[in-house]
Design a protein around this motif. Structure first.
Motif, PDB file in Angstrom:
ATOM      1  N   UNK A  83     -45.839 102.043  44.922  1.00 57.07           N
ATOM      2  CA  UNK A  83     -47.038 101.345  44.441  1.00 57.07           C
ATOM      3  C   UNK A  83     -48.326 102.108  44.735  1.00 57.07           C
ATOM      4  N   UNK A  84     -48.291 103.059  45.644  1.00 57.20           N
ATOM      5  CA  UNK A  84     -49.496 103.826  45.967  1.00 57.20           C
ATOM      6  C   UNK A  84     -50.034 104.499  44.705  1.00 57.20           C
ATOM      7  N   UNK A  85     -51.268 104.198  44.378  1.00 59.85           N
ATOM      8  CA  UNK A  85     -51.907 104.787  43.203  1.00 59.85           C
ATOM      9  C   UNK A  85     -51.592 104.071  41.898  1.00 59.85           C
ATOM     10  N   UNK A  86     -50.829 102.998  41.971  1.00 61.46           N
ATOM     11  CA  UNK A  86     -50.470 102.272  40.759  1.00 61.46           C
ATOM     12  C   UNK A  86     -51.615 101.428  40.231  1.00 61.46           C
ATOM     13  N   UNK A  87     -51.606 101.191  38.921  1.00 62.96           N
ATOM     14  CA  UNK A  87     -52.661 100.389  38.296  1.00 62.96           C
ATOM     15  C   UNK A  87     -52.175  98.985  37.938  1.00 62.96           C
ATOM     16  N   UNK A  88     -50.871  98.747  38.012  1.00 63.62           N
ATOM     17  CA  UNK A  88     -50.367  97.433  37.669  1.00 63.62           C
ATOM     18  C   UNK A  88     -48.879  97.309  37.900  1.00 63.62           C
ATOM     19  N   UNK A  89     -48.408  96.058  37.849  1.00 60.20           N
ATOM     20  CA  UNK A  89     -47.015  95.740  38.153  1.00 60.20           C
ATOM     21  C   UNK A  89     -46.377  94.970  37.004  1.00 60.20           C
ATOM     22  N   UNK A  90     -45.211  95.442  36.584  1.00 55.94           N
ATOM     23  CA  UNK A  90     -44.365  94.717  35.642  1.00 55.94           C
ATOM     24  C   UNK A  90     -43.232  94.123  36.475  1.00 55.94           C
ATOM     25  N   UNK A  91     -43.192  92.794  36.556  1.00 58.60           N
ATOM     26  CA  UNK A  91     -42.137  92.105  37.285  1.00 58.60           C
ATOM     27  C   UNK A  91     -41.117  91.610  36.271  1.00 58.60           C
ATOM     28  N   UNK A  92     -39.887  92.122  36.381  1.00 56.38           N
ATOM     29  CA  UNK A  92     -38.796  91.682  35.523  1.00 56.38           C
ATOM     30  C   UNK A  92     -37.928  90.706  36.298  1.00 56.38           C
ATOM     31  N   UNK A  93     -37.609  89.589  35.669  1.00 56.29           N
ATOM     32  CA  UNK A  93     -36.772  88.563  36.283  1.00 56.29           C
ATOM     33  C   UNK A  93     -35.582  88.290  35.385  1.00 56.29           C
ATOM     34  N   UNK A  94     -34.409  88.205  35.970  1.00 60.32           N
ATOM     35  CA  UNK A  94     -33.157  87.963  35.256  1.00 60.32           C
ATOM     36  C   UNK A  94     -32.912  86.457  35.203  1.00 60.32           C
ATOM     37  N   UNK A  95     -32.949  85.883  34.008  1.00 63.26           N
ATOM     38  CA  UNK A  95     -32.819  84.436  33.856  1.00 63.26           C
ATOM     39  C   UNK A  95     -31.414  83.921  34.146  1.00 63.26           C
ATOM     40  N   UNK A  96     -30.426  84.826  34.281  1.00 63.10           N
ATOM     41  CA  UNK A  96     -29.060  84.383  34.569  1.00 63.10           C
ATOM     42  C   UNK A  96     -28.784  84.295  36.064  1.00 63.10           C
ATOM     43  N   UNK A  97     -29.723  84.732  36.896  1.00 61.55           N
ATOM     44  CA  UNK A  97     -29.500  84.659  38.343  1.00 61.55           C
ATOM     45  C   UNK A  97     -29.526  83.205  38.802  1.00 61.55           C
ATOM     46  N   UNK A  98     -28.931  82.959  39.944  1.00 64.17           N
ATOM     47  CA  UNK A  98     -28.775  81.591  40.458  1.00 64.17           C
ATOM     48  C   UNK A  98     -30.111  80.865  40.595  1.00 64.17           C
ATOM     49  N   UNK A  99     -31.145  81.562  41.076  1.00 56.54           N
ATOM     50  CA  UNK A  99     -32.451  80.917  41.257  1.00 56.54           C
ATOM     51  C   UNK A  99     -33.559  81.923  40.917  1.00 56.54           C
ATOM     52  N   UNK A 100     -33.862  82.083  39.622  1.00 53.87           N
ATOM     53  CA  UNK A 100     -34.895  83.059  39.262  1.00 53.87           C
ATOM     54  C   UNK A 100     -36.273  82.713  39.827  1.00 53.87           C
ATOM     55  N   UNK A 101     -36.524  81.430  40.129  1.00 49.44           N
ATOM     56  CA  UNK A 101     -37.809  81.074  40.733  1.00 49.44           C
ATOM     57  C   UNK A 101     -37.909  81.585  42.162  1.00 49.44           C
ATOM     58  N   UNK A 102     -36.781  81.606  42.855  1.00 50.03           N
ATOM     59  CA  UNK A 102     -36.774  82.193  44.201  1.00 50.03           C
ATOM     60  C   UNK A 102     -37.091  83.679  44.090  1.00 50.03           C
ATOM     61  N   UNK A 103     -36.511  84.357  43.102  1.00 48.44           N
ATOM     62  CA  UNK A 103     -36.825  85.775  42.873  1.00 48.44           C
ATOM     63  C   UNK A 103     -38.313  85.945  42.569  1.00 48.44           C
ATOM     64  N   UNK A 104     -38.852  85.070  41.733  1.00 46.99           N
ATOM     65  CA  UNK A 104     -40.269  85.122  41.390  1.00 46.99           C
ATOM     66  C   UNK A 104     -41.125  85.034  42.647  1.00 46.99           C
ATOM     67  N   UNK A 105     -40.875  84.024  43.464  1.00 48.85           N
ATOM     68  CA  UNK A 105     -41.658  83.844  44.695  1.00 48.85           C
ATOM     69  C   UNK A 105     -41.492  85.030  45.640  1.00 48.85           C
ATOM     70  N   UNK A 106     -40.261  85.520  45.776  1.00 47.42           N
ATOM     71  CA  UNK A 106     -39.990  86.634  46.669  1.00 47.42           C
ATOM     72  C   UNK A 106     -40.810  87.869  46.268  1.00 47.42           C
ATOM     73  N   UNK A 107     -40.741  88.247  44.997  1.00 51.52           N
ATOM     74  CA  UNK A 107     -41.432  89.466  44.570  1.00 51.52           C
ATOM     75  C   UNK A 107     -42.946  89.288  44.535  1.00 51.52           C
ATOM     76  N   UNK A 108     -43.427  88.095  44.191  1.00 53.40           N
ATOM     77  CA  UNK A 108     -44.872  87.850  44.266  1.00 53.40           C
ATOM     78  C   UNK A 108     -45.360  87.974  45.706  1.00 53.40           C
ATOM     79  N   UNK A 109     -44.572  87.506  46.658  1.00 52.26           N
ATOM     80  CA  UNK A 109     -44.922  87.618  48.066  1.00 52.26           C
ATOM     81  C   UNK A 109     -44.889  89.079  48.530  1.00 52.26           C
ATOM     82  N   UNK A 110     -43.808  89.767  48.229  1.00 54.40           N
ATOM     83  CA  UNK A 110     -43.650  91.149  48.700  1.00 54.40           C
ATOM     84  C   UNK A 110     -44.675  92.105  48.097  1.00 54.40           C
ATOM     85  N   UNK A 111     -45.096  91.837  46.861  1.00 51.76           N
ATOM     86  CA  UNK A 111     -46.053  92.715  46.183  1.00 51.76           C
ATOM     87  C   UNK A 111     -47.435  92.070  46.102  1.00 51.76           C
TER      88      UNK A 111
END
Length: 180
Positions: A83-111
């Motif tokens: 991410x160093x020097x990056x201008x933006x983030x594309x977050x891809x989420x797999x809708x077939x995973x058990x809890x894509x909202x958990x993935x959403x929250x996890x990556x929003x938190x980490x990034x």
């Protein structure tokens, strides 16, 4: 003057990061896939262990460098590096995973720190295999975060779909951009 910009693709294992960069890149992509040896192998045979890299050239000559992060948390040390020097983030989420909202929250938190200083766009993959949750459900989840990024249903194999994500990200960074 030609500019070189860096966009980061992230998301859980199997969300389509490598596939999206491959679909969009104007040069042969660099991939660091290795055989999956953990629980990932139940989803796919190989996984990214360092990064994916591609590049696209915009009309006018500006270049966008595309970096994909590993999806597994055990490789999260690469996330800060990429991410160093990056201008933006594309977050891809797999809708077939058990809890894509958990993935959403996890990556929003980490990034979160990166997102605060740049821009975010979200692409939901595999909606053809699992129509629920829908995009409106993702919007409702995002309401609790205070974020309102563009969200799209995408097929990571289709250049047009991935290009739409990048365009939306670029427009969120600079709304004055002319449509190419």
């Amino acid at each position: 003057m030609i500019q070189y910009n860096k966009i980061i693709f992230t998301g859980p294992v199997g969300a389509g990061k490598t596939t999206a960069i491959t679909a969009l890149s104007d040069v042969p992509p660099v991939k660091t896939d290795q055989l999956a040896t953990d629980m990932t192998k139940s989803r796919k045979a190989s996984t990214t262990v360092a990064l994916d890299y591609g590049m696209m050239t915009l009309p006018g000559g500006d270049k966008i460098h595309l970096y994909g992060t590993p999806g597994q948390e055990r490789f999260d040390f690469m996330w800060d590096i990429l991410t160093t020097g990056g201008i933006g983030l594309v977050l891809l989420l797999d809708n077939t995973r058990a809890d894509p909202f958990q993935d959403l929250r996890f990556f929003l938190n980490k990034f979160g720190g990166f997102i605060e200083t740049t821009s975010l766009v979200i692409g939901v993959t595999q909606m053809d295999l699992s129509a629920t949750p829908g995009l409106s459900d993702y919007h409702r989840q995002l309401e609790t975060t205070g974020l309102n990024p563009p969200i799209f249903e995408v097929d990571a194999r289709r250049r047009k779909d991935v290009s739409l994500l990048v365009q939306a990200l670029l427009y969120s960074i600079d709304p004055g951009l002319e449509e190419q």
